[in-house]
Enzyme design. Structure first.
Site, PDB file in Angstrom:
ATOM      1  N   THR A  15      -6.011   2.569  -6.887  1.00  0.00           N
ATOM      2  CA  THR A  15      -7.256   2.576  -6.118  1.00  0.00           C
ATOM      3  C   THR A  15      -8.115   3.769  -6.535  1.00  0.00           C
ATOM      4  OG1 THR A  15      -6.288   1.428  -4.230  1.00  0.00           O
ATOM      5  CG2 THR A  15      -8.266   2.737  -3.821  1.00  0.00           C
ATOM      6  N   HIS A  71     -13.731  -1.504  -0.988  1.00  0.00           N
ATOM      7  CA  HIS A  71     -12.725  -1.102  -0.013  1.00  0.00           C
ATOM      8  C   HIS A  71     -12.961  -1.775   1.333  1.00  0.00           C
ATOM      9  CE1 HIS A  71      -9.412   1.939  -0.110  1.00  0.00           C
ATOM     10  NE2 HIS A  71      -9.393   1.651   1.186  1.00  0.00           N
ATOM     11  N   LYS A 119      -8.647  -0.748  -9.031  1.00  0.00           N
ATOM     12  CA  LYS A 119      -9.321  -1.330  -7.862  1.00  0.00           C
ATOM     13  C   LYS A 119     -10.404  -0.390  -7.344  1.00  0.00           C
ATOM     14  CE  LYS A 119      -8.268  -3.148  -3.237  1.00  0.00           C
ATOM     15  NZ  LYS A 119      -8.943  -2.147  -2.373  1.00  0.00           N
ATOM     16  N   SER A 125       0.821  -1.206   0.000  1.00  0.00           N
ATOM     17  CA  SER A 125       0.000   0.000   0.000  1.00  0.00           C
ATOM     18  C   SER A 125       0.862   1.266   0.000  1.00  0.00           C
ATOM     19  CB  SER A 125      -0.898   0.018   1.237  1.00  0.00           C
ATOM     20  OG  SER A 125      -1.548   1.264   1.394  1.00  0.00           O
ATOM     21  N   TYR A 147      -2.259   5.525  -4.388  1.00  0.00           N
ATOM     22  CA  TYR A 147      -3.270   6.543  -4.151  1.00  0.00           C
ATOM     23  C   TYR A 147      -2.820   7.808  -4.884  1.00  0.00           C
ATOM     24  CZ  TYR A 147      -5.548   3.937  -0.377  1.00  0.00           C
ATOM     25  OH  TYR A 147      -6.222   3.004   0.361  1.00  0.00           O
TER      26      TYR A 147
END
Length: 378
Positions: free
Chosen positions: A156, A276, A252, A107, A130
């Site tokens: 994402t 999520h 995603k 992440s 992100y």
């Protein structure tokens, strides 16, 4: 170890070993948590067809995800603050996934950095992105993932605005944790966790601190992160991200067939049907309840993956039957990590693998690549 038979067993053990602040972070959803619960509960509504007197020998769970060979069609999902479940958590989880033969996804909001994980693994891992307002920082993140030879970028789409999770607010979540009396007492009764964290320097968001403008220490990190998620992110941004990255791209956060059609037009390699983990829009549909419709709509144009609510190998198999070519587990591996570190992540993967294998056989199939809706009682 012999008494740990299910993901729920790992969850119970992790609850005892991980401070409440961080256990609750992993084990929570937005607002009423209705979508978080539905993600799990809706799997229970799907039933298998039991078949008998068929050849069940020489079974295999091997498959591929975006062209990459996997021991089973399961990847470790990108999860924030993983290194607060257990010291050096992302590094340990990546090593466990590599040894097992499944992808690990790091992440953006990890405790261990891209470079940390690359330093302890031999095979390429995946990186989740992100998109922040600071585009120079985003460019740098992508370039760092390329330099680390990450083999896929997972973009994402569903965190332009942060959903509210009541448990995090009540617990005063932060990294490192706020040393309130309540939190200090909670940590004091978990000495092994404290010793592990004391023995590592990785206790903050190392992908961000020292890399983002004006973020050189923890005092400046909180305000930066609260302002940086980009609410203007749109479909047009996928094009420049894809061009900058130049490799396999996974989108995603798809939960609607109209968005799935738009995603298929971007030239991405796969989409992940995901809400999520129930942590964003409370009241949204469960991932498994919309998977079939989305797979039927775009499955011939783009590879479809699924994330959310998987707690067993049977859940993985149900998702595959409904059109997914791959699945992701987040909480199951976090429970294993919190419970027993690297060994616990391996145990979570072993549990899911065994459950898949036995279920596949009892449904009359030998190869996981042969499963379809025919295995389900409609």
């Amino acid at each position: 170890m012999s008494e740990i038979l299910t993901i729920a067993d790992l969850k119970d053990l992790a609850r005892r070993k991980v401070p409440k602040m961080f256990f609750d972070y992993a084990d929570s959803g937005a607002w009423t948590e209705s979508t978080y619960r539905a993600n799990e509960e809706d799997f229970g509504k799907i039933k298998f067809r039991q078949r008998v007197l068929v050849d069940m020998s020489n079974r295999s769970l091997e498959s591929t995800m975006i062209g990459q060979k996997v021991a089973m069609p399961v990847a470790l999902a990108p999860t924030g603050l993983t290194g607060m479940q257990h010291a050096d958590g992302e590094m340990l989880a990546a090593q466990a996934a590599e040894a097992f033969g499944v992808p690990f996804t790091l992440s953006t909001m990890s405790i261990c950095s891209i470079e940390d994980v690359a330093s302890v693994t031999k095979n390429p891992f995946w990186f989740q992105l992100y998109v922040m307002r600071d585009k120079d920082f985003v460019f740098n993140l992508i370039d760092r993932a390329k330099a680390a030879k990450c083999s896929a970028l997972v973009l994402t789409l569903d965190l332009q605005i942060l959903g509210q999770r009541h448990k995090d607010i009540r617990n005063g979540l932060s990294a490192p944790p706020k040393l309130t009396l309540k939190n200090m007492l909670d940590m004091a009764i978990r000495p092994r966790w404290c010793m592990g964290m004391a023995g590592t320097q990785r206790r903050t968001f190392r992908n961000i601190v020292g890399h983002a403008k004006g973020v050189g220490d923890l005092s400046s990190l909180s305000s930066w992160t609260s302002e940086q998620f980009d609410p203007q992110l749109s479909w047009k941004d996928v094009a420049w991200i894809k061009e900058r990255w130049g490799g396999k791209l996974i989108l995603k956060g798809i939960l609607d067939k109209e968005d799935a059609l738009k995603a298929a037009e971007t030239g991405a390699d796969a989409i992940v049907v995901s809400n999520h983990g129930g942590r964003q829009l409370d009241g949204a549909a469960s991932s498994i309840s919309v998977l079939e419709e989305i797979a039927d709509t775009v499955g011939d144009r783009i590879e479809v993956h699924m994330d959310g609510g998987i707690r067993s190998g049977q859940d993985v198999l149900k998702a595959l039957c409904l059109g997914a070519k791959g699945t992701y587990i987040g909480r199951p591996f976090l429970y294993g990590l919190g419970a027993m570190g690297k060994e616990g992540v391996t145990k979570a993967l072993e549990i899911i693998y065994k459950e898949m294998d036995i279920t596949l056989a009892l449904c009359g199939k030998r190869l996981v690549t042969d499963v379809s809706k025919d295995l389900l009682r409609r």
